[in-house]
Design a protein around this motif. Structure first.
Motif, PDB file in Angstrom:
ATOM      1  N   GLU A 284       2.242   2.327  -3.345  1.00  0.00           N
ATOM      2  CA  GLU A 284       1.317   2.802  -4.376  1.00  0.00           C
ATOM      3  C   GLU A 284       1.393   4.321  -4.509  1.00  0.00           C
ATOM      4  O   GLU A 284       1.671   5.032  -3.549  1.00  0.00           O
ATOM      5  CB  GLU A 284      -0.119   2.395  -4.021  1.00  0.00           C
ATOM      6  CG  GLU A 284      -0.367   0.903  -4.042  1.00  0.00           C
ATOM      7  CD  GLU A 284      -0.499   0.348  -5.439  1.00  0.00           C
ATOM      8  OE1 GLU A 284      -0.472   1.149  -6.394  1.00  0.00           O
ATOM      9  OE2 GLU A 284      -0.620  -0.880  -5.585  1.00  0.00           O
TER      10      GLU A 284
ATOM     11  N   ASP B 100       0.830  -1.201   0.000  1.00  0.00           N
ATOM     12  CA  ASP B 100       0.000   0.000   0.000  1.00  0.00           C
ATOM     13  C   ASP B 100       0.867   1.255   0.000  1.00  0.00           C
ATOM     14  O   ASP B 100       0.610   2.217  -0.725  1.00  0.00           O
ATOM     15  CB  ASP B 100      -0.918  -0.012   1.227  1.00  0.00           C
ATOM     16  CG  ASP B 100      -1.846   1.192   1.255  1.00  0.00           C
ATOM     17  OD1 ASP B 100      -2.320   1.597   0.188  1.00  0.00           O
ATOM     18  OD2 ASP B 100      -2.081   1.725   2.365  1.00  0.00           O
TER      19      ASP B 100
ATOM     20  N   GLU C  58      -9.665   1.362   1.370  1.00  0.00           N
ATOM     21  CA  GLU C  58      -9.719   1.328  -0.094  1.00  0.00           C
ATOM     22  C   GLU C  58      -9.814   2.743  -0.634  1.00  0.00           C
ATOM     23  O   GLU C  58     -10.282   3.644   0.018  1.00  0.00           O
ATOM     24  CB  GLU C  58     -10.914   0.499  -0.560  1.00  0.00           C
ATOM     25  CG  GLU C  58     -10.811  -0.919  -0.111  1.00  0.00           C
ATOM     26  CD  GLU C  58     -12.038  -1.708  -0.443  1.00  0.00           C
ATOM     27  OE1 GLU C  58     -11.927  -2.916  -0.679  1.00  0.00           O
ATOM     28  OE2 GLU C  58     -13.115  -1.119  -0.447  1.00  0.00           O
TER      29      GLU C  58
ATOM     30  N   PRO D 170      -1.816   5.822  -1.879  1.00  0.00           N
ATOM     31  CA  PRO D 170      -2.030   4.831  -0.812  1.00  0.00           C
ATOM     32  C   PRO D 170      -3.491   4.754  -0.406  1.00  0.00           C
ATOM     33  O   PRO D 170      -4.211   5.752  -0.382  1.00  0.00           O
ATOM     34  CB  PRO D 170      -1.155   5.357   0.334  1.00  0.00           C
ATOM     35  CG  PRO D 170      -0.121   6.196  -0.337  1.00  0.00           C
ATOM     36  CD  PRO D 170      -0.821   6.830  -1.497  1.00  0.00           C
ATOM     37  N   THR D 171      -3.935   3.554  -0.067  1.00  0.00           N
ATOM     38  CA  THR D 171      -5.335   3.359   0.312  1.00  0.00           C
ATOM     39  C   THR D 171      -5.545   3.295   1.817  1.00  0.00           C
ATOM     40  O   THR D 171      -6.659   3.104   2.275  1.00  0.00           O
ATOM     41  CB  THR D 171      -5.873   2.061  -0.323  1.00  0.00           C
ATOM     42  OG1 THR D 171      -5.049   0.972   0.100  1.00  0.00           O
ATOM     43  CG2 THR D 171      -5.846   2.158  -1.833  1.00  0.00           C
TER      44      THR D 171
ATOM     45  N   THR E  17      -4.116   1.076   4.235  1.00  0.00           N
ATOM     46  CA  THR E  17      -4.303  -0.267   4.770  1.00  0.00           C
ATOM     47  C   THR E  17      -4.024  -0.331   6.263  1.00  0.00           C
ATOM     48  O   THR E  17      -4.773  -0.953   7.023  1.00  0.00           O
ATOM     49  CB  THR E  17      -3.392  -1.266   4.030  1.00  0.00           C
ATOM     50  OG1 THR E  17      -3.783  -1.306   2.649  1.00  0.00           O
ATOM     51  CG2 THR E  17      -3.512  -2.661   4.619  1.00  0.00           C
TER      52      THR E  17
END
Length: 279
Positions: free
Chosen positions: A203, A200, A279, A206-207, A209
């Protein structure tokens, strides 16, 4: 990137834009969402509806898990196995005094995973214990048993070595099996969560996590605190008939060799995040 994942990312940015009181932050999030939407030909309204639907999160629940009939030998080792599995799947447990029932607290998908793993591993544990007993290898070992003696009005506890009875061997075998399974699943849980957080962080968007995992833990803790009527803490099985090192070693080996399940079960070992979380 898949359409579902893209919708989730864009919807997440929209959610951040609409939840902040800072005008500049809102504009930045909205611009980022628009750039992603334009590059992937996704409509913002579709993304907003998608994330709203995913954020209808499930809530923790309690489920009664039958373990066995009262008086059946080894029930505590069965409970030990279920509790070990639950600990690796974000599920809390209360145990009936008789060890006939476990009260599981968690999200439905996590409890489903626990039941699936428990069903498989219980069969493996009992089968492996049966084979160990039938082999007769336990008969060559001795176990330490505490003998209570009364002399001169005083009580003395004296350890003595006695031949290992089949029931003693079985209990020790199953206790070690369950303990090993607990350690294996705990390692899987730690590895999966670490990898998820690392991926995550790598990325471009980022989401969250790590935050989602923390939110899930807090939600479960709050639910358990409000719902559980347990008094005291379950301390696990006790091999009151005696201790057998040989049976423990055999049970540990069987626990190491046990199959934890196919990919669907293993995918849930860490525990599912509620829909929309992180998410």
């Amino acid at each position: 990137m898949g359409t579902d994942k893209m919708l989730t990312r864009i919807g997440g940015l929209l959610r951040q834009a609409e939840s902040t009181d800072n005008e500049h932050e809102a504009e930045a999030f909205l611009a980022a969402a628009q750039r992603l939407a334009t590059s992937s030909s996704v409509d913002l309204a579709v993304a907003r509806a998608h994330i709203a639907n995913r954020e209808r999160r499930p809530t923790p629940m309690q489920r009664v898990i039958p373990i066995g009939e009262a008086g059946k030998r080894g029930l505590r080792t069965y409970v030990q196995l279920f509790v070990a599995i639950a600990a690796a799947n974000d599920v809390r447990c209360d145990v009936a005094r008789s060890s006939t029932t476990v009260y599981a607290y968690g999200f439905d998908t996590d409890i489903d995973t626990c039941e699936a793993l428990y069903t498989s591993l219980l069969i493996q544990m009992v089968r492996a214990a049966d084979q160990y007993i039938k082999s007769g290898s336990y008969k060559t070992a001795t176990a330490e048993k505490i003998v209570v003696e009364r002399r001169y009005g005083r009580v003395f506890h004296r350890p003595v070595e006695v031949p290992v009875a089949a029931v003693t061997a079985r209990l020790n075998f199953q206790m070690a099996f369950a303990a090993r399974i607990g350690r294996r699943l705990a390692e899987v849980k730690a590895d999966v969560e670490t990898e998820a957080v690392r991926a995550d962080a790598a990325e471009s968007v980022p989401t969250g996590t790590a935050l989602a995992l923390r939110d899930k833990e807090l939600a479960l803790t709050d639910f358990y605190t409000r719902t559980s009527e347990a008094r005291g803490t379950w301390r696990g099985p006790q091999a009151s008939a005696g201790y057998s090192a040989a049976a423990r070693r055999a049970g540990d080996r069987a626990g190491k060799a046990a199959r934890l399940g196919d990919s669907p079960e293993l995918g849930g070992v860490r525990g599912q995040l509620p829909r929309g979380a992180g998410e």
